[in-house]
Write a protein that holds these residues in place. Sequence first.
Motif: not given
Length: 613
Positions: A323-350
Amino acid sequence: MDSGQDGQSAPQTYGQAAPGSAEPAHTWSGNAEPGSPVPGSPMPPYGHRPPPVPSPPVPEAPPWLAAVVLGAGVFTASAATLDPPGLGLVAAGTVCGLAAFVVLLVRPGVPEGGEAPSVPARAGAPAGTPDRSAVHSAAGSSESTDRIRETGPAVGNGRTDLARSRAWAAVYGVMSVLLLSTALFLDASWVLAWTLPASFLLASLAFATRNPAARESAAGLRAGGFAVVRNVGAVPGFLARPVRRASANTKAAPVLATIVITALLLLGFGTLLVLADPVFAEFASRPFRSVSWGGGSMSSIIGGLLSMLATAGAVLAARRRLPSPGRVQRKERAEPARPTWTWTVPLGAVVLLFAMFLAVQAVTLFGGDAYVQRVAGVTYAEYARQGFFQLVAVSFLVMGVVAASVRLVPKRPGRGRMLRNALLGALCLLTLVILASAMARLRLYTDTFGLTPMRASAEAWILLSAAVFALILAAGALNTLGRRAQWLPRVTVALAAAGLLAFAASDPDARIAESHQDLELDTVDTGYLRNLSADALPALLELEGVDRSCAVQSMQNRFEEPDGWASWNLSRHRAHTLLQEHGPFEVDTSEAGTGSAGYRDGCPLPLLDGGGH
């Protein structure tokens, strides 16, 4: 309950503070994710696990479904064989699929599109507040929860949803039939080891696509591919429901129980007596000798039972709707506050590492043989012919990096998402250049030493990977512009199926045999070529002299007798006809090698190992 001007519910308390305690009661903000404590309910103790998610209810089965499933099983037991696979297996798979499809056409039982049943509100709660047990029932599985979180509620769009469901079911179904039919045209077992399981997974996905949860996300596609297997456990209860319903209103229960108990007793004791006395076994087998079984009796029975479970499981995969959730509104999961450098450094290094690798490749290309010998100590030809498997592995790992980044890195609009997409786009573009380098190296290698199954598979993977990375780049561009790319998982699955079908249609074993004919080597590796399948025979007949006899002699023994109808295969039939026309083939030991260590029966031993790198 009062609401703010923004339409959000005011925080509510659940659980009561202890009398005289300064500790406040816990609150629920109204924006919690599905599965979190419901407003007004007591807070569970620390470490308490919520009750397991209940399985979706099993729908009603038509009374004649058991007869259809039994017929499909009997046909499979009498027709299908895997040693070797051929016409019988293709016919059995087609019959089982058509049987499940006809059952759904005659009595679908649930609507194919539109909105699924809504989740009821909890009694005594404000409007729009879902009941916790109903939310868990609506989730049905972790894949459904992932789908709701990633793509929002599966609210149907009426005819559009129905048309989309049927279109994708038709795409997957046609691909499944085409991949299954490769057992009718090819003899190479290593190719069929890819096409036949893929055919089953696509057939499962074709039936499960009627459920919106199986077409909205990558998690839903994975669940849909194994939907038939996951529903096998519910098949006995599904088929028995009409019998139990009929026996409750009639006096048929004693008759059915007597028949089942008698059959089980005869089967159990009869099997033991047959195994204990060969004379009795001969006597007991006489009534069944007129039945033409596809393979051995035990393997045929097992195949028939598996086909019955698969047929009923396919019906359940299509009818057991979440069954679908019908009219129940589903919010997006709150994203954890990560510093930008925590993912730009690994991706930039590759990205930087890939750029440095390609820069070295460019210098090597222009430097030529002298530069390679001075730096690496090998010739340019040796340098170019190594490393392609490692580069192929790099492309596979990059796909994992992209998937993890999309899941973990912030998805909300803004500079963070644009930076993420830019880094991933650069990574995919550099990977495409690396794949081109791998293909160039692989072509140099095969031009020198010929194709093998592993080299042919690597070539196909490079082409498929390049197409997938092109799709990822297109999806990333749309995501940067604020457009959604829900089509990416579905199109990727269809593309992979089409690529596998094209690979099988290219007749890999015939290409392998042809690639060994014009090599600049002292001898033809007939010891390796003689182990190829019947698909390679037309190319092997183009060899000359003792090479031709050594390569074809073993096939002459393998395909001396034609196959029966259950294992009939076009490639083996063609090989049998060609051998009858051009044979017999005998090795002239005066022209062939002697009985040295590198020869056997006048023919050279394989130069390549079994893996054929």
